[in-house]
Motif scaffolding. Structure first.
Motif, mmCIF file in Angstrom:
data_model
loop_
_atom_site.group_PDB
_atom_site.id
_atom_site.type_symbol
_atom_site.label_atom_id
_atom_site.label_comp_id
_atom_site.label_asym_id
_atom_site.label_seq_id
_atom_site.Cartn_x
_atom_site.Cartn_y
_atom_site.Cartn_z
ATOM 1 N N ARG A 181 0.762 -1.218 0.066
ATOM 2 C CA ARG A 181 -0.001 0.014 -0.025
ATOM 3 C C ARG A 181 0.816 1.117 0.064
ATOM 4 O O ARG A 181 1.583 1.331 0.935
ATOM 5 C CB ARG A 181 -0.869 -0.052 1.149
ATOM 6 C CG ARG A 181 -1.985 1.330 1.331
ATOM 7 C CD ARG A 181 -2.840 0.651 2.615
ATOM 8 N NE ARG A 181 -1.988 0.229 3.779
ATOM 9 C CZ ARG A 181 -1.476 0.965 4.827
ATOM 10 N NH1 ARG A 181 -1.468 2.194 4.530
ATOM 11 N NH2 ARG A 181 -1.164 0.452 5.633
ATOM 12 N N LYS A 182 0.773 2.089 -0.988
ATOM 13 C CA LYS A 182 1.785 3.189 -1.339
ATOM 14 C C LYS A 182 1.141 4.328 -0.249
ATOM 15 O O LYS A 182 1.974 5.357 0.020
ATOM 16 C CB LYS A 182 1.795 3.707 -2.650
ATOM 17 C CG LYS A 182 2.290 2.364 -3.369
ATOM 18 C CD LYS A 182 3.580 2.203 -3.208
ATOM 19 C CE LYS A 182 4.158 1.105 -4.146
ATOM 20 N NZ LYS A 182 4.654 1.512 -5.499
ATOM 21 N N THR A 183 -0.136 4.441 -0.138
ATOM 22 C CA THR A 183 -0.668 5.641 0.806
ATOM 23 C C THR A 183 -0.886 5.282 2.204
ATOM 24 O O THR A 183 -1.213 4.138 2.373
ATOM 25 C CB THR A 183 -1.881 6.026 -0.059
ATOM 26 O OG1 THR A 183 -2.969 4.923 0.177
ATOM 27 C CG2 THR A 183 -1.638 6.764 -1.323
ATOM 28 N N ARG A 184 -0.687 6.217 2.984
ATOM 29 C CA ARG A 184 -0.996 5.779 4.551
ATOM 30 C C ARG A 184 -2.338 5.871 4.729
ATOM 31 O O ARG A 184 -3.173 6.715 4.078
ATOM 32 C CB ARG A 184 -0.252 6.850 5.318
ATOM 33 C CG ARG A 184 1.150 6.933 5.296
ATOM 34 C CD ARG A 184 1.837 8.062 5.882
ATOM 35 N NE ARG A 184 1.801 8.052 7.455
ATOM 36 C CZ ARG A 184 1.932 8.726 8.377
ATOM 37 N NH1 ARG A 184 2.025 9.912 8.017
ATOM 38 N NH2 ARG A 184 1.821 8.422 9.596
ATOM 39 N N ASN A 185 -2.842 4.771 5.591
ATOM 40 C CA ASN A 185 -4.444 5.015 5.847
ATOM 41 C C ASN A 185 -4.552 6.039 6.746
ATOM 42 O O ASN A 185 -3.860 6.575 7.488
ATOM 43 C CB ASN A 185 -4.673 3.715 6.224
ATOM 44 C CG ASN A 185 -4.150 3.160 7.777
ATOM 45 O OD1 ASN A 185 -3.734 4.113 8.572
ATOM 46 N ND2 ASN A 185 -3.546 1.865 8.046
ATOM 47 N N GLU A 228 2.885 13.533 5.884
ATOM 48 C CA GLU A 228 2.993 12.874 4.521
ATOM 49 C C GLU A 228 1.875 11.960 4.439
ATOM 50 O O GLU A 228 1.316 11.306 5.473
ATOM 51 C CB GLU A 228 4.444 11.960 4.688
ATOM 52 C CG GLU A 228 5.473 12.960 4.551
ATOM 53 C CD GLU A 228 5.755 13.571 3.373
ATOM 54 O OE1 GLU A 228 5.046 13.224 2.196
ATOM 55 O OE2 GLU A 228 6.620 14.447 3.215
ATOM 56 N N THR A 229 1.152 11.982 3.362
ATOM 57 C CA THR A 229 0.214 10.946 3.021
ATOM 58 C C THR A 229 0.588 9.572 2.293
ATOM 59 O O THR A 229 -0.169 8.875 2.097
ATOM 60 C CB THR A 229 -0.979 11.675 2.098
ATOM 61 O OG1 THR A 229 -0.392 12.021 0.911
ATOM 62 C CG2 THR A 229 -1.677 12.699 2.832
ATOM 63 N N GLU A 230 1.900 9.870 1.877
ATOM 64 C CA GLU A 230 2.431 8.660 1.088
ATOM 65 C C GLU A 230 3.492 7.970 1.994
ATOM 66 O O GLU A 230 3.695 8.243 3.130
ATOM 67 C CB GLU A 230 3.335 9.013 0.007
ATOM 68 C CG GLU A 230 2.630 9.678 -1.106
ATOM 69 C CD GLU A 230 1.519 9.062 -1.835
ATOM 70 O OE1 GLU A 230 1.938 7.761 -2.279
ATOM 71 O OE2 GLU A 230 0.494 9.315 -1.890
ATOM 72 N N GLN A 231 3.408 6.430 1.974
ATOM 73 C CA GLN A 231 4.107 5.663 2.883
ATOM 74 C C GLN A 231 5.772 5.907 2.676
ATOM 75 O O GLN A 231 5.930 6.204 1.326
ATOM 76 C CB GLN A 231 3.876 4.140 2.490
ATOM 77 C CG GLN A 231 2.707 3.695 2.810
ATOM 78 C CD GLN A 231 2.734 3.329 4.585
ATOM 79 O OE1 GLN A 231 3.641 3.581 4.969
ATOM 80 N NE2 GLN A 231 1.593 2.969 4.943
#
Length: 320
Positions: A181-185, A228-231
């Motif tokens: 998953r590339k985006t953080r939940n 950050e919203t991305e992992q």
């Protein structure tokens, strides 16, 4: 202790990435396999990882660190010696040969001093294991080297054994059915926002005037906007670690299949001394659903096994 583990893992990144130029077994030396000793070098059985492409060395270490103990355990659950015996049973020269397992690399500096060799030729086999640089494949490498002992006479004593055969074989599992998953939940982001909010609520309670509280509110908003919203690299590596931990049975199954296959490739290669120049499209006898290729553009022309339709993921460390 943590630094020691990370140093060990960094060293293990190199496993499976060295290769050697092929030296075919001359037909006149084939018969000598009948009375040889097989030394299984077990010193490289820990799991390493390639890096390159989109994976840094640091990310490879982060991926492996949490699962290193489990990886080591499953490597020792798989029996390379048993698979050698099974494969050798149908090979006339190798069937009855003694197999010696050695896990101390220092004792292999002189193969012919190993207890039980007794002056016979030695087929040294070194298996090692890696994760591919995209962390989606388990890769096995088998380095096979066949040595004749140094000749001794009244007039001279050779110190270096003569190499009669050498090649490296690679197996790559099919790709793991996993995409990180590339985006953080939302929960991860909310937890970080909560920490920031609580910090500034406490600071505002201590503020003595409205101007100071206004400045704190601006600082608070700046930190919230910077979340950050991305992992990040560590977050993606942890996802791979968690997935690998949950799929140890799959890894063991692929390790077992890979062991069998690199041995089969070695026996095929030993029996086929004269090989024409072949490109990456050249086909060899391979198990159903897989393809064997000899990569002639690489110096060693090593034999590589991949799932049908896939290419081998070398990573930046394997410019062989």
């Amino acid at each position: 202790m943590k630094n020691l583990v990370l140093c060990l893992l960094t060293t293990l990144l190199l496993l499976g990435c060295q290769t050697t130029k092929r030296q075919a077994l001359a037909p006149q030396n084939n018969a000598s396999l009948n009375d040889s000793v097989i030394i299984q070098d077990q010193s490289a059985q820990l799991l390493g990882a390639r890096y390159g492409d989109d994976t840094s060395e640091r990310a490879a270490v982060i991926t492996l660190a949490p699962v290193q103990a489990q990886m080591q355990r499953f490597m020792f659950q798989t029996s390379f010696k048993h698979k050698l015996r099974k494969a050798f049973w149908d090979h006339e020269q190798l069937r009855g040969n003694k197999i010696i397992e050695v896990d101390d690399p220092a004792s292999l500096t002189d193969l012919f001093a190993v207890r039980g060799v007794d002056g016979k030729n030695v087929l040294k086999l070194t298996p090692s294991y890696t994760l591919s640089s995209d962390r989606r494949h388990l890769q096995l490498t088998l380095l096979a080297e066949y040595f004749e002992p140094p000749k001794k006479s009244r007039f001279s004593t050779e110190k270096t054994p003569r190499v009669l055969y050498r090649n490296t074989f690679y197996f790559q599992s099919p790709a793991l059915a996993f995409t990180p998953r590339k985006t953080r939940n939302n929960d991860e982001i909310a937890a970080e926002r909560k920490v920031i909010d609580e910090k500034y609520y406490a600071l505002k309670d201590k503020a003595t005037d409205g101007y100071q509280r206004l400045q704190l509110s601006k600082d608070q908003q700046r930190e919230l906007d910077a979340i950050e919203t991305e992992q990040d690299e560590a977050g993606i590596s942890k996802q791979y670690s968690d997935f690998l931990n949950a799929h140890q049975d799959w890894l063991i199954d692929q390790a077992n299949q890979g062991m069998t296959e690199v041995i089969e490739m070695m026996l095929y290669d030993i029996a086929t001394p004269a090989l024409p120049d072949m490109d990456e499209a050249s086909q060899f006898p391979a198990p159903k659903g897989r393809q064997w290729q000899r990569l002639s553009k690489r110096e060693g022309r090593n034999l590589v096994s991949t799932a049908s339709g896939e290419s081998f993921n070398w990573g930046d460390l394997a410019h062989d």
